[in-house]
Design a protein around this motif. Structure first.
Motif, short mmCIF file in Angstrom:
data_model
loop_
_atom_site.label_atom_id
_atom_site.label_comp_id
_atom_site.label_asym_id
_atom_site.label_seq_id
_atom_site.Cartn_x
_atom_site.Cartn_y
_atom_site.Cartn_z
N UNK A 1 0.27 5.43 6.59
CA UNK A 1 -0.34 4.50 7.54
C UNK A 1 0.01 3.06 7.20
N UNK A 2 -0.06 2.72 5.91
CA UNK A 2 0.30 1.36 5.49
C UNK A 2 1.75 1.04 5.80
N UNK A 3 2.65 2.02 5.55
CA UNK A 3 4.06 1.82 5.82
C UNK A 3 4.31 1.62 7.32
N UNK A 4 3.67 2.47 8.13
CA UNK A 4 3.87 2.39 9.58
C UNK A 4 3.35 1.07 10.14
N UNK A 5 2.16 0.66 9.70
CA UNK A 5 1.57 -0.60 10.19
C UNK A 5 2.42 -1.78 9.73
N UNK A 6 2.83 -1.76 8.45
CA UNK A 6 3.64 -2.85 7.93
C UNK A 6 4.95 -3.01 8.69
N UNK A 7 5.63 -1.89 8.95
CA UNK A 7 6.89 -1.94 9.68
C UNK A 7 6.67 -2.40 11.13
N UNK B 1 11.76 4.21 3.43
CA UNK B 1 10.53 4.48 2.68
C UNK B 1 9.59 5.37 3.47
N UNK B 2 9.47 5.12 4.77
CA UNK B 2 8.59 5.91 5.64
C UNK B 2 9.01 7.38 5.64
N UNK C 1 13.52 2.46 -0.56
CA UNK C 1 12.76 1.67 0.39
C UNK C 1 11.97 0.56 -0.26
N UNK C 2 11.35 0.86 -1.40
CA UNK C 2 10.59 -0.16 -2.12
C UNK C 2 11.51 -1.27 -2.62
N UNK C 3 12.64 -0.87 -3.22
CA UNK C 3 13.57 -1.88 -3.73
C UNK C 3 14.15 -2.76 -2.64
N UNK C 4 14.36 -2.19 -1.46
CA UNK C 4 14.96 -2.96 -0.39
C UNK C 4 14.03 -3.94 0.29
N UNK D 1 0.84 -1.21 0.00
CA UNK D 1 0.00 0.00 0.00
C UNK D 1 0.87 1.26 0.00
N UNK D 2 1.95 1.21 0.77
CA UNK D 2 2.84 2.36 0.83
C UNK D 2 3.48 2.63 -0.53
N UNK D 3 3.93 1.57 -1.20
CA UNK D 3 4.62 1.73 -2.48
C UNK D 3 3.66 2.10 -3.60
N UNK D 4 2.57 1.34 -3.71
CA UNK D 4 1.61 1.62 -4.78
C UNK D 4 0.94 2.96 -4.63
N UNK D 5 0.82 3.44 -3.38
CA UNK D 5 0.16 4.71 -3.15
C UNK D 5 0.88 5.89 -3.76
N UNK D 6 2.21 5.80 -3.85
CA UNK D 6 2.93 6.92 -4.48
C UNK D 6 3.28 6.65 -5.93
N UNK D 7 3.53 5.39 -6.29
CA UNK D 7 3.99 5.11 -7.64
C UNK D 7 2.87 5.06 -8.67
#
Length: 563
Positions: A220-226, A109-110, A158-161, A46-52
């Motif tokens: 939010x997706x990035x924070x929850x995922x991490x 990424x965050x 962040x996405x690549x890693x 969600x974090x990655x797709x939300x910006x890309x």
């Protein structure tokens, strides 16, 4: 590639067949880790797709960047996101381990997402809006560009890693291949569902509510995922850094150069096999025999206890043969670059085409331009299901065996060329309708080309992973899918260069593609490139001989890896 640029991935199946670590702590790993890892994948996707997914529209609307320049920035960001997994895999293998690479990349990424939110909430971090009815818009300042590019660099890294490393750490939690296969089914399901949500729901929020809310969902997706990933840390089996296989291959080259004056021997006893008690195995193969010098024993190379005195002067025969295997497959790997470059060009140009079409469905709903990739995602998902349950069984019934990876990739080439030709024809009709009749064409006319390219991806991306996984040296098995990502990364960089070159030497890509633009000619150029590349691929595949598996076994492995 549609799933790749949307934050998912269609080519990780090879990692699912990687053997588990030889000594797994039974108190860790197993299915108890799956909820944590899958939830992390969902949040980070969600974090990655939300910006890309909607980046091109964001650059045009919020930063007043010209459309072609926005497409080039998107291609560079996508290239970074798909190129960095290789570096992340090297870091994980050699220094940090998968767990550390994932949480560090997620944190990077965050921070990038926070910068993106600041650009849409603080007026000074983006140029002022264009005046109503005016074609002159303020351009971003150096500081605004610096913040924007810093944000894109952080989210791309962040996405690549995280993307491939999450696949690896998930597979490492299981000892049995059937459990790995089940895990990857859940993994793919999570990726596709969240990629679909990004390309539809989040893009709709960005287009119709606000960019701040859209990027807020990503944060939010990035924070929850991490957070979920870190909560499960006490349950994970953590693989220890083993050293990069690329380092051993570099040693082969250095040792070969240092022994360039030595005469190549054909006696197996003259070579080093890494065996203290005696010599085992046959002499190195005759192909690329210049490299055999790296394993040739000379005076002073081996100490009395049997160890190597200078690691950068003597290598094992296996290390030499591993490098040879990689060299043999590199021509086939190179054909995938020009296979993916047209797709990368189409990804960005389709968004610009969509912005110039009638995107209304009914009176109230309008399809976001950034959501067009969802048609490729749907096409890939449906095609993979049909292939596994209908096409491959029919193929095996008629031909007596499953298709080889090389055959799958070849079919993907043909679908790719056909998709670009359809893109050119549709764009010609769209331009005529816009300039002659002053009535924009429906955006749904862009769907067939996206469906065709999705079908092509369903052939060639799994085929590439199966080929690389089977034919790469054993020390590079875990890098098979990352090498596919590297192809995509190089393709996005190359597509940006191609678009820039076309813009400089022709008038086909103006900032307003309806103002004298000839995007159809660009598509015809990539059709020609695709045809020549397909010819190159046919020659390479004809000359290539499977080394690690037989042809029939290759087809069977492919079917197993995707089930």
């Amino acid at each position: 590639m549609a799933a790749l640029h949307a934050g998912g991935n269609t080519s990780l199946s090879g990692d699912g067949e990687a053997p588990p670590p030889p000594t797994v702590d039974r108190r860790r790993g197993g299915w108890i880790t799956a909820p944590f890892i899958l939830a992390s994948i969902a949040g980070m996707t969600l974090a990655a797709g939300g910006w890309m997914s909607n980046l091109i529209v964001f650059l045009i609307q919020e930063f007043n960047i010209k459309s072609i320049n926005a497409a080039q920035i998107f291609n560079v960001a996508s290239g970074c996101a798909n190129f960095f997994p290789v570096l992340a895999a090297i870091l994980a293998d050699s220094f940090l381990g998968c767990f550390s690479v994932i949480w560090i990349s997620s944190l990077i990424s965050f921070m990038g997402l926070i910068l993106l939110v600041l650009t849409v909430t603080i007026d000074g971090l983006r140029p002022s809006d264009c005046e109503t009815g005016s074609s002159v818009c303020a351009t971003p300042s150096r500081i605004q560009y610096a913040v924007l590019f810093a944000a894109l660099a952080l989210v791309s890294i962040g996405l690549g890693g995280t993307r491939f490393t999450l696949a690896t750490i998930g597979a490492n939690q299981f000892n049995k291949h059937k459990h790995q296969a089940t895990y990857f089914n859940l993994y793919f399901f999570t990726l596709y569902v969240n990629s679909f949500i990004c390309s539809t729901g989040i893009v709709y929020v960005q287009d119709n509510l606000s960019w701040a809310w859209g990027y807020g969902i990503s944060i939010a997706g990035s924070a929850v995922g991490l957070a979920v990933f870190l909560v499960g840390r006490r349950f994970y089996y953590r693989d220890k850094p083993r050293g990069s296989p690329f380092m051993s291959m570099a040693r082969v080259v250095v040792a070969c150069v240092r022994k360039r004056k030595a005469e190549v021997s054909y006696e197996s006893a003259d070579y080093y096999y890494g065996d203290v008690d005696g010599v085992k195995g046959a002499a190195p193969t005759k192909s690329f025999r210049i490299l055999n010098r790296a394993a040739l024993k000379t005076e002073g190379d081996i100490l009395p206890n049997g160890s190597i005195s200078k690691p950068w002067k003597l290598c094992t025969v296996q290390q030499v043969e591993d490098l040879k295997s990689l060299i043999r497959i590199l021509p086939l790997w190179s054909t995938s670059i020009l296979l993916s470059t047209p797709i990368a060009i189409q990804v960005s140009l389709t968004v610009l085409q969509a912005l110039a079409t009638d995107r209304h469905l009914g009176r109230r709903f309008q399809i976001p331009a950034g959501s067009m990739a969802v048609f490729s995602l749907i096409s890939i998902a449906i095609s993979l299901s049909l292939f596994d349950h209908v096409l491959w069984p029919m193929w095996k019934k008629v031909a007596g065996k499953n298709p080889t990876p090389l055959q799958q990739i070849g079919i993907g080439h043909l679908f790719n060329i056909a998709s670009m030709a359809v893109s050119a024809i549709v764009e010609s009709k769209r331009r005529t309708a816009a300039t002659s009749h002053h009535h924009p064409m429906s955006v749904l006319w862009l769907v067939p080309q996206l469906v065709m390219v999705g079908m092509g991806e369903a052939f060639h991306f799994p085929g590439q992973v199966a080929l690389y996984y089977q034919e790469f040296p054993s020390c590079l098995k875990s890098m098979a899918s990352a090498m596919v990502a590297m192809v995509v990364g190089v393709a996005f960089y190359l597509s940006s260069a191609v678009v820039g070159f076309v813009k400089r030497v022709t008038e086909w890509l103006p900032d307003d593609i309806d103002d004298g633009g000839r995007v159809d000619n660009v598509y015809w150029v990539v059709v020609v490139i695709g045809v020549f590349n397909f010819g190159y691929y046919v020659v390479c595949s004809w000359l290539y001989k499977y080394k690690n598996v037989g042809v029939e076994e290759a087809g069977d492995h492919r079917s197993d890896s995707e089930s």
